[in-house]
Design a protein around this motif. Structure first.
Motif, PDB file in Angstrom:
ATOM      1  N   LEU A  48     -11.897   4.378 -16.622  1.00  0.00           N
ATOM      2  CA  LEU A  48     -13.005   5.333 -16.768  1.00  0.00           C
ATOM      3  C   LEU A  48     -13.594   5.706 -15.411  1.00  0.00           C
ATOM      4  O   LEU A  48     -13.890   6.873 -15.140  1.00  0.00           O
ATOM      5  CB  LEU A  48     -14.088   4.743 -17.673  1.00  0.00           C
ATOM      6  CG  LEU A  48     -13.759   4.672 -19.172  1.00  0.00           C
ATOM      7  CD1 LEU A  48     -14.817   3.859 -19.912  1.00  0.00           C
ATOM      8  CD2 LEU A  48     -13.654   6.076 -19.752  1.00  0.00           C
ATOM      9  N   LYS A  49     -13.740   4.708 -14.549  1.00  0.00           N
ATOM     10  CA  LYS A  49     -14.285   4.972 -13.211  1.00  0.00           C
ATOM     11  C   LYS A  49     -13.357   5.890 -12.419  1.00  0.00           C
ATOM     12  O   LYS A  49     -13.796   6.835 -11.748  1.00  0.00           O
ATOM     13  CB  LYS A  49     -14.471   3.643 -12.468  1.00  0.00           C
ATOM     14  CG  LYS A  49     -15.062   3.790 -11.068  1.00  0.00           C
ATOM     15  CD  LYS A  49     -15.208   2.424 -10.399  1.00  0.00           C
ATOM     16  CE  LYS A  49     -15.737   2.590  -8.970  1.00  0.00           C
ATOM     17  NZ  LYS A  49     -15.849   1.264  -8.295  1.00  0.00           N
ATOM     18  N   LEU A  50     -12.048   5.624 -12.518  1.00  0.00           N
ATOM     19  CA  LEU A  50     -11.065   6.426 -11.800  1.00  0.00           C
ATOM     20  C   LEU A  50     -11.045   7.865 -12.321  1.00  0.00           C
ATOM     21  O   LEU A  50     -11.012   8.825 -11.542  1.00  0.00           O
ATOM     22  CB  LEU A  50      -9.684   5.786 -11.943  1.00  0.00           C
ATOM     23  CG  LEU A  50      -8.536   6.446 -11.185  1.00  0.00           C
ATOM     24  CD1 LEU A  50      -8.741   6.359  -9.679  1.00  0.00           C
ATOM     25  CD2 LEU A  50      -7.205   5.795 -11.573  1.00  0.00           C
TER      26      LEU A  50
ATOM     27  N   GLY B 109       0.796  -1.222   0.000  1.00  0.00           N
ATOM     28  CA  GLY B 109       0.000   0.000   0.000  1.00  0.00           C
ATOM     29  C   GLY B 109       0.830   1.274   0.000  1.00  0.00           C
ATOM     30  O   GLY B 109       0.373   2.318   0.481  1.00  0.00           O
ATOM     31  N   ILE B 110       2.054   1.196  -0.559  1.00  0.00           N
ATOM     32  CA  ILE B 110       2.935   2.371  -0.633  1.00  0.00           C
ATOM     33  C   ILE B 110       3.093   2.773  -2.096  1.00  0.00           C
ATOM     34  O   ILE B 110       3.436   1.938  -2.934  1.00  0.00           O
ATOM     35  CB  ILE B 110       4.325   2.076  -0.026  1.00  0.00           C
ATOM     36  CG1 ILE B 110       4.192   1.654   1.443  1.00  0.00           C
ATOM     37  CG2 ILE B 110       5.240   3.287  -0.155  1.00  0.00           C
ATOM     38  CD1 ILE B 110       5.476   1.102   2.033  1.00  0.00           C
ATOM     39  N   ALA B 111       2.826   4.024  -2.399  1.00  0.00           N
ATOM     40  CA  ALA B 111       2.998   4.535  -3.767  1.00  0.00           C
ATOM     41  C   ALA B 111       3.880   5.762  -3.715  1.00  0.00           C
ATOM     42  O   ALA B 111       3.847   6.526  -2.753  1.00  0.00           O
ATOM     43  CB  ALA B 111       1.641   4.882  -4.378  1.00  0.00           C
ATOM     44  N   MET B 112       4.674   5.959  -4.780  1.00  0.00           N
ATOM     45  CA  MET B 112       5.572   7.110  -4.825  1.00  0.00           C
ATOM     46  C   MET B 112       5.417   7.837  -6.152  1.00  0.00           C
ATOM     47  O   MET B 112       5.453   7.221  -7.216  1.00  0.00           O
ATOM     48  CB  MET B 112       7.027   6.689  -4.626  1.00  0.00           C
ATOM     49  CG  MET B 112       7.995   7.864  -4.600  1.00  0.00           C
ATOM     50  SD  MET B 112       9.629   7.395  -3.957  1.00  0.00           S
ATOM     51  CE  MET B 112      10.519   8.955  -4.115  1.00  0.00           C
ATOM     52  N   ILE B 113       5.225   9.133  -6.069  1.00  0.00           N
ATOM     53  CA  ILE B 113       5.161   9.989  -7.246  1.00  0.00           C
ATOM     54  C   ILE B 113       6.500  10.713  -7.328  1.00  0.00           C
ATOM     55  O   ILE B 113       6.820  11.547  -6.485  1.00  0.00           O
ATOM     56  CB  ILE B 113       4.008  11.002  -7.140  1.00  0.00           C
ATOM     57  CG1 ILE B 113       2.671  10.262  -6.998  1.00  0.00           C
ATOM     58  CG2 ILE B 113       3.982  11.926  -8.351  1.00  0.00           C
ATOM     59  CD1 ILE B 113       1.531  11.151  -6.585  1.00  0.00           C
TER      60      ILE B 113
ATOM     61  N   GLU C  10       0.436  10.686 -12.928  1.00  0.00           N
ATOM     62  CA  GLU C  10       1.220  10.022 -11.880  1.00  0.00           C
ATOM     63  C   GLU C  10       0.441   9.979 -10.561  1.00  0.00           C
ATOM     64  O   GLU C  10       0.483   8.988  -9.830  1.00  0.00           O
ATOM     65  CB  GLU C  10       2.549  10.756 -11.678  1.00  0.00           C
ATOM     66  CG  GLU C  10       3.513  10.652 -12.846  1.00  0.00           C
ATOM     67  CD  GLU C  10       4.092   9.257 -12.995  1.00  0.00           C
ATOM     68  OE1 GLU C  10       4.819   8.822 -12.095  1.00  0.00           O
ATOM     69  OE2 GLU C  10       3.794   8.603 -14.004  1.00  0.00           O
ATOM     70  N   ILE C  11      -0.263  11.048 -10.281  1.00  0.00           N
ATOM     71  CA  ILE C  11      -1.085  11.092  -9.068  1.00  0.00           C
ATOM     72  C   ILE C  11      -2.223  10.075  -9.175  1.00  0.00           C
ATOM     73  O   ILE C  11      -2.543   9.366  -8.212  1.00  0.00           O
ATOM     74  CB  ILE C  11      -1.625  12.520  -8.843  1.00  0.00           C
ATOM     75  CG1 ILE C  11      -0.460  13.477  -8.541  1.00  0.00           C
ATOM     76  CG2 ILE C  11      -2.639  12.557  -7.703  1.00  0.00           C
ATOM     77  CD1 ILE C  11      -0.815  14.943  -8.628  1.00  0.00           C
ATOM     78  N   LEU C  12      -2.807   9.985 -10.369  1.00  0.00           N
ATOM     79  CA  LEU C  12      -3.876   8.993 -10.596  1.00  0.00           C
ATOM     80  C   LEU C  12      -3.376   7.576 -10.347  1.00  0.00           C
ATOM     81  O   LEU C  12      -4.082   6.743  -9.774  1.00  0.00           O
ATOM     82  CB  LEU C  12      -4.384   9.091 -12.031  1.00  0.00           C
ATOM     83  CG  LEU C  12      -5.565  10.007 -12.334  1.00  0.00           C
ATOM     84  CD1 LEU C  12      -5.961   9.867 -13.789  1.00  0.00           C
ATOM     85  CD2 LEU C  12      -6.754   9.707 -11.444  1.00  0.00           C
ATOM     86  N   LYS C  13      -2.148   7.277 -10.796  1.00  0.00           N
ATOM     87  CA  LYS C  13      -1.586   5.940 -10.614  1.00  0.00           C
ATOM     88  C   LYS C  13      -1.510   5.583  -9.134  1.00  0.00           C
ATOM     89  O   LYS C  13      -1.798   4.449  -8.736  1.00  0.00           O
ATOM     90  CB  LYS C  13      -0.200   5.856 -11.241  1.00  0.00           C
ATOM     91  CG  LYS C  13      -0.209   5.774 -12.754  1.00  0.00           C
ATOM     92  CD  LYS C  13       1.158   6.058 -13.359  1.00  0.00           C
ATOM     93  CE  LYS C  13       2.207   5.062 -12.960  1.00  0.00           C
ATOM     94  NZ  LYS C  13       3.512   5.340 -13.647  1.00  0.00           N
TER      95      LYS C  13
ATOM     96  N   ILE D 212      -1.512   3.582 -16.179  1.00  0.00           N
ATOM     97  CA  ILE D 212      -2.140   3.495 -14.855  1.00  0.00           C
ATOM     98  C   ILE D 212      -2.097   2.071 -14.321  1.00  0.00           C
ATOM     99  O   ILE D 212      -1.878   1.843 -13.123  1.00  0.00           O
ATOM    100  CB  ILE D 212      -3.589   4.025 -14.904  1.00  0.00           C
ATOM    101  CG1 ILE D 212      -3.569   5.560 -15.017  1.00  0.00           C
ATOM    102  CG2 ILE D 212      -4.381   3.598 -13.671  1.00  0.00           C
ATOM    103  CD1 ILE D 212      -4.937   6.192 -15.148  1.00  0.00           C
ATOM    104  N   CYS D 213      -2.259   1.089 -15.220  1.00  0.00           N
ATOM    105  CA  CYS D 213      -2.335  -0.317 -14.778  1.00  0.00           C
ATOM    106  C   CYS D 213      -0.986  -1.030 -14.747  1.00  0.00           C
ATOM    107  O   CYS D 213      -0.929  -2.197 -14.355  1.00  0.00           O
ATOM    108  CB  CYS D 213      -3.290  -1.092 -15.689  1.00  0.00           C
ATOM    109  SG  CYS D 213      -5.015  -0.601 -15.519  1.00  0.00           S
TER     110      CYS D 213
END
Length: 497
Positions: A124-126, A81-85, A152-155, A101-102
């Motif tokens: 599309l939902k995102l 659950g860690i993401a980095m931009i 990048e934020i969306l990812k 994104i995927c």
């Protein structure tokens, strides 16, 4: 007090010849934004790369929700659950928005196949949920830097991250998009997400921070609530010294006109651009993102074609069709994207600096390395480049020192006109001050600078005049006695009649 989401205890990391982190203790609380400050090279990125699994610490422990964790790699970090931009954005330009994104967490059907229907529906939902108006089929190559920053934020949002690290996320987006980002950060915190936010922009720090940690030379200098510290204290803690004059502007008597641009046009991009530049002058170009400032400078430097217009340099009309023509005319340009256009990261400092003057060191097929080293040593000292050696790979240097390597690459040619496009983007206050000092030294020699910047304070502080653009046209010019943020912004949003 908010519950602790993540804790780093006694973290140390050693690289050859450098102790990047020295016994660092860091706590991130749930539903908070923790701002990390420090000069380039202070250890911020190393610490974040340990959290994200890119580096392994030499000593110390990492805890998530009270559980001791060994983070093996970025994919493992994502599963945790860690993401980095990243400030230097990581994307695949020839893949579509939905594919980017995927990446790394494709929906699978029949155990072996990508579920493309799910990819489209999820994207599309995102996009709808986060209020982004893009097509899932858009290739990222066609998007601007600001658009890609938002992707990048969306990812990060797409994996429902409990911890999101944002490294200079506003360095390439407009003020309106900054507002949207700050609103999204508040929404993410309400959803239970914790944010680690790296920034050099003081207004941002005091706007969104719950807690602030300041790093210097790989050590934690101080951690506190934003209410317990002010901007001056943060800057002094970051650099370890007092900066008496953040903008070292001097009054210099400007000379005769060195550049005159008449009716420069590129269909659909910019139209009828007219301006002039004098010797010893710092000329600013302001405007909102997408106003056409960078595009005008690229055309002036021969990187992009233009349909019509006249460029006059020192009483001579120049037909600048490529970079070689621009260099011959005495123009140099520092790009807004140093990673893509300014440096070759895997080469050494010396190899990067001499890229524009190789002919000086090669005669009759022989390469005069000693002569090159002497010239590079002189220019790097002048540019105050901090590097272990001239052979050090440029990617290993801090952002500020990479920027000074790019400057050295052009200064070694001794240009008469220097175009600086976002020269202080992504560098710390100490490095910014050094860049400003180098700018003043350049114009004191009777040479001239054109500076494109989205940072209004630096334009207002460092420039002698400012042209303002909106949608590919110049809407006005301000002399120094007319400078104000309100005056610039008014011109930045108005359309030429």
């Amino acid at each position: 007090m908010a519950e602790i989401k993540q804790e780093l205890a006694h973290i140390s990391k050693l690289f050859p010849g450098v102790k990047a982190l020295d016994d660092v203790n860091f706590r991130l609380r749930k539903r908070t934004t923790h701002v990390l400050c420090g000069e380039n090279g202070a250890g911020k990125s190393t610490l974040m790369k340990i959290i994200n699994g890119i580096y392994r610490q030499d000593s110390g422990d990492v805890f998530i929700d009270g559980n001791k964790i060994e983070i093996h790699n970025p994919l493992h970090a994502r599963r945790l659950g860690i993401a980095m931009i990243y400030q230097e954005m990581s994307f695949v330009p020839d893949l579509t928005l939905e594919e980017n994104i995927c990446l790394g967490h494709w929906p699978i059907k029949n155990k072996i196949m990508v579920d493309w229907k799910a990819v489209r529906l999820n994207t599309l939902k995102l996009l709808e949920q986060e209020g982004f108006h893009y097509s899932p089929e858009t290739k990222l190559r066609s998007l601007s830097i600001s658009d890609i920053q938002l992707i990048e934020i969306l990812k990060a949002i797409s994996i429902n991250a409990g911890i999101i690290i944002m490294d200079e996320p506003t360095s390439a987006i407009t003020s309106r998009e900054v507002e949207n980002l700050f609103q999204k950060i508040e929404v993410l915190k309400q959803r239970g997400t914790s944010i680690i936010y790296i920034s050099h922009k003081m207004d941002e720090i005091f706007r969104i921070a719950d807690e602030i940690t300041i790093l210097r030379d790989g050590k934690i200098v101080q951690t506190c609530s934003k209410d317990d510290v002010d901007e001056k204290t943060i800057v002094e803690l970051m650099v370890g010294r007092k900066i008496e004059n953040q903008y070292p502007k001097k009054t210099i008597k400007v000379g005769q006109e060195i550049l005159r641009v008449r009716n420069l046009s590129s269909e659909g991009i910019f139209n009828n651009i007219n301006f002039y530049l004098r010797k010893g002058e710092i000329l600013g170009f302001a405007g909102l993102l997408g106003a056409g400032r960078t595009e005008v400078m690229r055309a002036l430097f021969g990187l992009d074609p233009c349909e019509k217009g006249e460029i006059k340099i020192a009483d001579k009309i120049w037909k600048i069709k490529n970079v070689q023509h621009a260099m011959a005319a005495g123009i140099a340009m520092l790009s807004e994207d140093r990673k893509r256009y300014g440096i070759i990261p895997m080469l050494g400092v010396s190899d990067n600096v001499v890229l524009t003057v190789l002919d000086k060191f090669i005669h009759n097929g022989r390469w005069y390395k000693q002569k090159e080293n002497e010239a590079v040593s002189v220019i790097c000292r002048k540019m105050r480049v901090k590097t272990p050696s001239l052979d050090s790979k440029v990617y290993s240097l801090s952002g500020g020192n990479q920027q000074k390597v790019v400057l050295a690459k052009w200064m070694v040619r001794e240009p008469s006109i220097l175009i600086l496009d976002e020269p202080t983007r992504g560098i710390d206050v100490g490095a910014k001050n050094e860049i400003y000092q180098l700018m003043m030294e350049f114009v004191e020699q009777g040479r001239s600078i054109i500076m494109v910047s989205s940072e209004l304070p630096e334009l207002l502080s460092m420039c002698d005049r400012i042209y303002v653009m909106h949608e590919g046209t110049i809407t006005g010019v301000l002399n120094r006695e007319e400078f104000s943020q309100a005056a610039v912004m008014q011109l930045a949003v108005q359309t030429v009649a």
